[in-house]
Design a protein around this motif. Sequence first.
Motif, mmCIF file in Angstrom:
data_model
loop_
_atom_site.group_PDB
_atom_site.id
_atom_site.type_symbol
_atom_site.label_atom_id
_atom_site.label_comp_id
_atom_site.label_asym_id
_atom_site.label_seq_id
_atom_site.Cartn_x
_atom_site.Cartn_y
_atom_site.Cartn_z
ATOM 1 N N LYS A 120 0.855 -1.186 0.000
ATOM 2 C CA LYS A 120 0.000 0.000 0.000
ATOM 3 C C LYS A 120 0.887 1.230 0.000
ATOM 4 C CE LYS A 120 -3.707 -2.035 2.770
ATOM 5 N NZ LYS A 120 -4.296 -2.030 4.117
ATOM 6 N N ILE A 121 0.375 2.323 -0.610
ATOM 7 C CA ILE A 121 1.119 3.588 -0.600
ATOM 8 C C ILE A 121 0.225 4.596 0.122
ATOM 9 C CG2 ILE A 121 2.164 5.383 -2.013
ATOM 10 C CD1 ILE A 121 2.434 2.906 -4.094
ATOM 11 N N LEU A 122 0.686 5.061 1.293
ATOM 12 C CA LEU A 122 -0.138 5.867 2.194
ATOM 13 C C LEU A 122 0.549 7.190 2.489
ATOM 14 C CD1 LEU A 122 -0.871 3.007 4.741
ATOM 15 C CD2 LEU A 122 -2.345 3.667 2.872
ATOM 16 N N GLY A 123 -0.080 7.993 3.348
ATOM 17 C CA GLY A 123 0.550 9.234 3.850
ATOM 18 C C GLY A 123 0.859 10.205 2.734
ATOM 19 N N LYS A 124 -0.173 10.699 2.053
ATOM 20 C CA LYS A 124 -0.016 11.639 0.930
ATOM 21 C C LYS A 124 0.846 11.016 -0.170
ATOM 22 C CE LYS A 124 -0.570 15.647 3.906
ATOM 23 N NZ LYS A 124 0.070 16.787 4.555
ATOM 24 N N GLU A 125 0.665 9.691 -0.357
ATOM 25 C CA GLU A 125 1.339 8.916 -1.407
ATOM 26 C C GLU A 125 2.855 9.054 -1.347
ATOM 27 O OE1 GLU A 125 -0.720 10.277 -4.830
ATOM 28 O OE2 GLU A 125 -2.475 9.064 -4.389
ATOM 29 N N ARG A 126 3.347 9.086 -0.106
ATOM 30 C CA ARG A 126 4.798 9.186 0.074
ATOM 31 C C ARG A 126 5.381 7.924 0.721
ATOM 32 N NH1 ARG A 126 8.227 13.794 3.497
ATOM 33 N NH2 ARG A 126 10.154 12.576 3.584
ATOM 34 N N TYR A 127 4.563 7.225 1.493
ATOM 35 C CA TYR A 127 5.108 6.144 2.310
ATOM 36 C C TYR A 127 4.576 4.786 1.855
ATOM 37 C CZ TYR A 127 6.442 10.026 5.250
ATOM 38 O OH TYR A 127 6.986 11.193 5.710
ATOM 39 N N LEU A 128 5.492 3.803 1.854
ATOM 40 C CA LEU A 128 5.152 2.430 1.465
ATOM 41 C C LEU A 128 4.853 1.599 2.702
ATOM 42 C CD1 LEU A 128 7.959 1.437 -1.033
ATOM 43 C CD2 LEU A 128 5.549 1.365 -1.525
ATOM 44 N N VAL A 129 3.846 0.746 2.626
ATOM 45 C CA VAL A 129 3.584 -0.226 3.694
ATOM 46 C C VAL A 129 3.317 -1.563 3.031
ATOM 47 C CG1 VAL A 129 2.079 -0.894 5.582
ATOM 48 C CG2 VAL A 129 2.585 1.508 5.223
ATOM 49 N N ALA A 130 4.030 -2.594 3.411
ATOM 50 C CA ALA A 130 3.797 -3.931 2.844
ATOM 51 C C ALA A 130 3.910 -4.966 3.947
ATOM 52 C CB ALA A 130 4.802 -4.213 1.736
ATOM 53 N N HIS A 131 3.147 -6.043 3.813
ATOM 54 C CA HIS A 131 3.157 -7.125 4.797
ATOM 55 C C HIS A 131 3.757 -8.384 4.209
ATOM 56 C CE1 HIS A 131 0.827 -5.562 8.176
ATOM 57 N NE2 HIS A 131 0.200 -4.815 7.284
ATOM 58 N N THR A 132 4.508 -9.127 5.032
ATOM 59 C CA THR A 132 4.815 -10.531 4.722
ATOM 60 C C THR A 132 4.221 -11.346 5.872
ATOM 61 O OG1 THR A 132 6.888 -10.713 5.956
ATOM 62 C CG2 THR A 132 7.021 -9.737 3.777
ATOM 63 N N SER A 133 4.449 -12.645 5.842
ATOM 64 C CA SER A 133 3.849 -13.486 6.892
ATOM 65 C C SER A 133 4.395 -13.134 8.277
ATOM 66 C CB SER A 133 4.111 -14.966 6.599
ATOM 67 O OG SER A 133 5.505 -15.186 6.528
ATOM 68 N N ASP A 134 5.680 -12.740 8.339
ATOM 69 C CA ASP A 134 6.309 -12.524 9.650
ATOM 70 C C ASP A 134 6.882 -11.129 9.833
ATOM 71 O OD1 ASP A 134 5.914 -15.258 9.506
ATOM 72 O OD2 ASP A 134 7.503 -15.640 10.946
ATOM 73 N N THR A 135 6.843 -10.316 8.753
ATOM 74 C CA THR A 135 7.483 -8.997 8.878
ATOM 75 C C THR A 135 6.595 -7.922 8.278
ATOM 76 O OG1 THR A 135 8.640 -9.233 6.773
ATOM 77 C CG2 THR A 135 9.815 -9.983 8.719
ATOM 78 N N LEU A 136 7.014 -6.686 8.568
ATOM 79 C CA LEU A 136 6.322 -5.511 8.034
ATOM 80 C C LEU A 136 7.378 -4.670 7.331
ATOM 81 C CD1 LEU A 136 3.697 -3.775 8.050
ATOM 82 C CD2 LEU A 136 4.562 -2.707 10.106
ATOM 83 N N LEU A 137 7.085 -4.295 6.064
ATOM 84 C CA LEU A 137 8.016 -3.479 5.287
ATOM 85 C C LEU A 137 7.472 -2.054 5.229
ATOM 86 C CD1 LEU A 137 8.220 -6.190 2.626
ATOM 87 C CD2 LEU A 137 10.269 -5.366 3.690
ATOM 88 N N LEU A 138 8.343 -1.087 5.520
ATOM 89 C CA LEU A 138 7.959 0.323 5.488
ATOM 90 C C LEU A 138 8.999 1.091 4.696
ATOM 91 C CD1 LEU A 138 7.195 0.581 9.264
ATOM 92 C CD2 LEU A 138 5.463 0.736 7.513
ATOM 93 N N GLY A 139 8.592 2.134 4.019
ATOM 94 C CA GLY A 139 9.586 2.894 3.271
ATOM 95 C C GLY A 139 9.114 4.307 2.991
ATOM 96 N N ASP A 140 10.097 5.200 2.809
ATOM 97 C CA ASP A 140 9.841 6.585 2.448
ATOM 98 C C ASP A 140 10.264 6.740 0.992
ATOM 99 O OD1 ASP A 140 9.831 9.282 2.033
ATOM 100 O OD2 ASP A 140 10.849 9.803 3.901
ATOM 101 N N LEU A 141 9.289 6.982 0.083
ATOM 102 C CA LEU A 141 9.597 7.049 -1.347
ATOM 103 C C LEU A 141 10.467 8.253 -1.677
ATOM 104 C CD1 LEU A 141 6.107 6.123 -2.825
ATOM 105 C CD2 LEU A 141 8.127 4.697 -2.800
ATOM 106 N N ASN A 142 10.373 9.330 -0.887
ATOM 107 C CA ASN A 142 11.155 10.537 -1.197
ATOM 108 C C ASN A 142 12.633 10.330 -0.913
ATOM 109 O OD1 ASN A 142 8.672 11.534 -1.695
ATOM 110 N ND2 ASN A 142 8.857 13.366 -0.431
ATOM 111 N N THR A 143 12.925 9.691 0.230
ATOM 112 C CA THR A 143 14.337 9.537 0.636
ATOM 113 C C THR A 143 14.880 8.146 0.336
ATOM 114 O OG1 THR A 143 13.663 8.830 2.830
ATOM 115 C CG2 THR A 143 14.018 11.186 2.510
#
Length: 1749
Positions: A361-384
């Motif tokens: 998913k791309i959230l937070g004014k389309e700047r931040y990435l959120v993704a799920h796996t079975s055991d982890t959570l992936l987060l990212g800042d598209l700008n930086t």
Amino acid sequence: MQLKHLRTLLSPQDGAAKVTCMAWSQNNAKFAVCTVDRVVLLYDEHGERRDKFSTKPADMKYGRKSYMVKGMAFSPDSTKIAIGQTDNIIYVYKIGEDWGDKKVICNKFIQTSAVTCLQWPAEYIIVFGLAEGKVRLANTKTNKSSTIYGTDSYVVSLTTNCSGKGILSGHADGTIVRYFFDDEGSGESQGKLVNHPCPPYALAWATNSIVAAGCDRRIVAYGKEGHVLQTFDYSRDPLEREFTTAAASPGGQSVVLGSYDRLRVLNWSPRRNIWEEAKPKEIANLYTITALAWKRDGSRLCAGTLCGGVEQFDCCLRRSIYKNKFELTYVGPSQVIVKNLSSGTRVVLKSHYGYEVEEVKILGKERYLVAHTSDTLLLGDLNTNRLSEVAWQGSGGNEKYFFENENVCMIFNAGELTLVEYGSNDTLGSVRTEFMNPHLISVRINERRQRGMEDNKKLAYLVDIKTIAIVDLIGGYNIGTISHESRVDWLELNETGHKLLFRDRKLRLHLYDIESCSKTMILNFCSYVQWVPGSDVLVAQNRNNLCVWYNIEAPERVTTSSIRGDVVGLERDGGKTEVMVTEGVTTVAYTLDEGLIEFGTAIDDGNYTRATAFLETLEMTPETEAMWKTLSKLSLEAKQLHIAERCFSALGHVAKARFLHETNEIADQVSREYGGEGTDSYQVRARLAMLEKNYKLAEMIFLEQNAVEEAMDMYQELHRWDECIAVAEAKGHPALEKLRRGYYQWLMDTQQEERAGELQESQGDGLAAISLYLKAGLPAKAARLVLNREELLANTELVEHITAALIKGELYERAGDLFEKIRNPQRALECYCKGSAFMKAVELARVAFPAEVVRLEEAWGDHLVQQKQLDAAINHYIEARCSIKAIEAALGARQWKKAIYILDLQDRNTASKYYPRVAQHYASLQEYEIAEELYTKGDRTKDAIDMYTQAGRWEQAHKLAMKCMRPEDVSVLYITQAQEMETQGKYREAERLYVTVEEPDLAISMFKKHKLYDDMIRLVGKHHPDLLSDTHLHLGKELEAEGRLQEAEYHYLEAQEWKATVNMYRSNGLWEEAYRVAKAHGGVNAHKHVAYLWAKSLGGEAAVRLLNKLGLLEAAIDHAADNCSFEFAFELSRLALKHKTPEIHLRYAMYLEDEGKFEEAEAEFIKAGKPKEAVLMFVHNQDWEAAQRVAEAHDPDSVAEVLVGQARGALEEKDFQKAEGLLLRAQRPGLALNYYKEAGLWSDALRICKDYVPGQLEALQEEYEREATKKGARGMEGLVEQARQWEQAGEYSRAVDCYLKVRDAGSSSLVEKCWLKAAELSIKFLPPPRSLEVVRAVGPQLIGIGKHSAAAELYLNLDLVKEAIDAFIEGEEWNKAKRVAKELDPRYEDYVDQCYKEFLKSQGKVDSLVGVDVVAALDLYVEQGQWDKCIETATKQNYKILHKYVALYATHLIREGGYAQALALYVQHGAPANPQNFNIYKRIFTDVVSSPGTNSAEAYHNWADLRDVLFNLCENLVKSSEANSPAHEEFETMLLIAHYYATRSAAQSVKELETVAAKLSVSLLRHTQLLPADKAFYEAGIAAKAVGWENMAFIFLNRFLDLTDAIEEGTLDALDHSDFQDTDIPFEVPLPAKQHVPEAQREEVRDWVLTVSMDQRLEQVLPRDERGAYEASLVAASTGVRALPCLITGYPILRNKIEFKRPGKAANKKNWNKFLMAIKTSHSPVCQDVLKFISQWCGGLPSTSFSFQ
């Protein structure tokens, strides 16, 4: 994963022109291809060719075609390419960051053989394989290469793992080798991993396995430690050829292998944990794939072919478009490329742990990435492009994400807040909180770097609505908790995390300092608050004020300005900060002082460069100058000297700037020459100390570095000659004298004669120094020098010269000192007097002119008075006997105590005029007693009385007056004075005077006369408290008569006469005041009564209005009714509260009822709508007719109650018939039932119940039975009677139930009859299940009362045989039980027998039990502890049973410590060879050998018993299956030991056999593995000592002491075995659990051993025999031959052997004869017994020369 052909990057040629190698750059921007003609082609990420360059050979002389490129790789920063060539060299080309940059060789590494493959896994590190089999490492930083590991086989392939931390090499012999730079905690092994069947040219290292393939057309997947996971065999496929190359996807989830015309794809399945083959990509005429390269983001794969073609493929599992703005490309299960369609930027989202990415998913004014796996959570800042992966257990997608902070993602889930910093793979922290509002959470992550603080991560959040917690996220600990008194609605940390701001619901703004834990309220009514970005400046709004704190460290200093709107935001841009305020429809910007913001922030953070840069933009003003000064100070402290230099330049401090410029040049030079910080150089440090004027520190720094010259130069430059000379002196500098001369000359040139004089003085030239002092006009210094030096005093001319100068300079005291020194006291005294040096003058006069002392003291006093030192003058005047002057001085100096002391010494006339002055002082200090005393001494008593009167201290004045005057005069005086005061209106003073002369009544009269009633009351209260109340009342009446009602009220109330007050107001028509007083003072209902009277006085509507106003209308009606004023009550209710009318009627009716007016009451009750009350009234008076009449007319529901009431009357008269009739008329059969029950008429009750309420019949029946049970026999008879009635009525079931309920109430025969009757009826008339149930219930009851036979017969009636038998058994009628069992069910015969046995056992009738079950009887004996009987009985049974119980008894005895009795048991009954008894025998043996007191002749019989039992056992073992077993051998050894012990005891009884006994003790040592070692060595040692074998005794007793120590320590490890080498005494023996020798004997042995060892006459060796071995050892160490032991001594038999019939048994002839001779001479029966045993044991004696008679 699928491969889709995108484009051809390089077209193939007609012939073979293979692509030798390819590589993608790490940043995905460049792709390099090397062709057969050794040219590197460079493409961009879109596949466009952008550049190329040629490679070069190692040596041009061999030509350009002398080599091939075998390996190529990009550096991690994508700016370099490494090329591996077959001409034994690697070149590193710098290609730059932009296309077209010049290509230059920046490294080359020459090797010993051809480079075959190459990888660049990490910065500076290139790994490559050689044809000679080595795998080496080239370091581009040091330009050196080294071998990682070597093999003997050509390196065919080389690959790295996904992280680049490990390498795999494939070799021509099929070997695959693994090596790690860092195994990242996996614990995987290094070195040779696997031997592949063919050279693994195609080698790939995926996440979960290693894939290898080659010319055998098989693909093999190996596990992490080299075991085969899977094999894909294509060897039988005619279309498949050898595999030439392989590549793993960057995520390690897929592997592509190249062969002929085909690319095969393997995908890893995480769910199945295996490789799955996808559909191969087949392209005709592609020919052999020679090279593969995978783009680092996993989206593209390039394949190079034999004909020189390069094909590009798209790699993708699936694609999707997100919100028409982003393209999501899943290049692997764990890797997704997110592309922004508008900007074209791409981010690679990848799970580092290889988990499958489920949803992006791309959230937070389309700047931040959120993704799920079975055991982890992936987060990212598209700008930086900062990505994080954290462990996360799925919670069904209930997480809430907040992206307000650019550095941290806040995740709320199930009441827990988790913080994840972008770019970090660990959670920053998590806390429990229920508050999800981002305004209630503040996170600061390194937002402003500060000096000395690397990492700064803080969190503030709400624990509950009133509690804030502050957490250090690095350490994970709480650094502050704030408990606030009201709810918090906003909070924020400053950027450095040192201050917290929070606002509560009351709009109060608080500042919390985290370090000091202090909370400050800084603003009220705060509607807006914000930190200025990039600073610690705070902006807030308070109503129409804009508040700015430029220095938050001083929260009280706030800059306030007025605004006309609301603050909506802050903008900080372009070097200015503006506060945006909406004023109506416009927005106005208010500019803040950027200087204060920027400079303050830079200084706080220690960023002085930023501060300088800012200050340079400002004009020079006083404020700017102050900032430059601050910065200069701070930068100097921080040793930032360039900034300090700039500051001083700006401030115009040229000298300092120049000095610092020179210092900086020195620092820079040092830095260049030696590296490091130039400011640490000693010269720089010294110069900084000089700048601070700390010359001593600078000198110390120079001298530490031995820079003496530099230190001296520093002082010379500063003209600090003294310090310069001191340094030179300390260091012994050769230029010392020159320095001194130079210094003197400089002093003279600069006319510093004083310093020159001091210099000459220090050098010892006194005359020169004096000359210089006098020249400089300093005669005092010259005098000091002369006084200190005797030789100069002799120079009279010089002294005269000096004294003249001193007198001229008016330095009389020093001149006097000099005159005194040259013994001219007259001149000295004159000088001292002139110079006012009276102390010296007096001291001199006391010695030289005593008569002058008094004059001098007075003069001294006068001098001190002139100097205003009056207190010092006093003592001198006393010394000079000038009393008047002394007194004046004391008074002048306000030394009052001293003055009194002096006055007390004077005569009365002199002193009397001074006392009043002192007295006045003490009076002013209010110390009246002292003043009084002084006035009295000065004859001024009247003044004292006046003093007290003025001070208002009438009592003291009166007391003093009484002393001096007559009482009547005093009274007259005081009363007169009081009357005078009264006329002046000073009533208080007059009162005090009256009271003082005890005339309070005059004062009271005075106050009454002047109508000062308060004061009058006060005095009455004080002097006549009993008259106080009367006085108040009297005053009240007086005031009432005068019409002063308010004052009268006060006095009435004070007299507690509130009713009088109320009446006063009533009589005056002041109802309101009356009401007020009643309400305030008259108890709970008084005011209501007054209101009622007030209303009554008004009447009608006016009354209603008043009562409504007072809220007492209802209360007034109630009050009227209570007071029987029913007319007034009816009037009020009629006018205002109609609903109250029925209530008044009711109360009126009750009143009439109480008056006995029943007819009128009836009418009122009916008017009140309460006819029932009328009915109850008539019922109460038993006027049934009237009651009936009213009920029938007005309340039909009450008719029944009237009937019930009538019935109660009938019941009281015992007319049950009439009562029943009435109750049935009233339809209340239940009440009739209850009355019958209460009367105990149960038959009538049951009748009524049966007829009218049959549903309750059963319950009533049960209740009746319970009652019957309670009543005992009488009740039981009733039950029996009832049962008979049921029986006669044919209700057999109820009859049975009734009979069964009969319980024993003293007549068991009745109970028995009833139960039997119940059983009989049930058997006859009831169905079988019911009859069975009854019999089963009755049987146990009969058994319970001892009627076993009757119960049994009942059971037999229903064929319940088992129950009948049990009944007989319980009645102990065993014969009947047996007969029933035998006749009716033989199966139970054994059961009866068993029960009989149990019975006998339980009764303890063992003798009877013997006849039935012997074993049970024996067991019972054991249980009862009757062991003798048990053994006696067992003896009569077989051998096996006997020995079972013998063993049990023996075990019991051993447990109780009776091993001797256990032994006797086996002596008596023999020792069978049962293996289960072996432990008992061993235990008896152990206990006997361990027992004390056995080393004596008396112990023979014990040993003989043990020996005989063991002999019996061994004989039995020979015949058993245990013959020759280890146990048998052990018991044979025990028998031998027991024989030795028995023989030793026998020998101890005969003197001649003393040595035999000693030898036996020694022989026993070879069996210490079975004996307590300490006891054995002790006995052997003592025995050896007794017969004089001291060597042996010493060794054995020494060993004994070592053993006792070992027992104390609990280990034998420390034992030294050297004394027993080459003997058969064992080393490995069990450690005894306790000491076997008492402490006293151990101490004796210790003393003896110590004595002997000190003596040193003994050799510490055991005696040896002809074998060269220890004489008692059976085994000869040299030959290993084992001798037989002698039966008499246990010593080895070397010659003269006497053999016995039993093999292995022999004796030494000498010892044997000795033993026989001793028997003959002593006739010892114990020795004869030994001989008899030997005969039995050994199969007879050797000769018959001895008989036992």
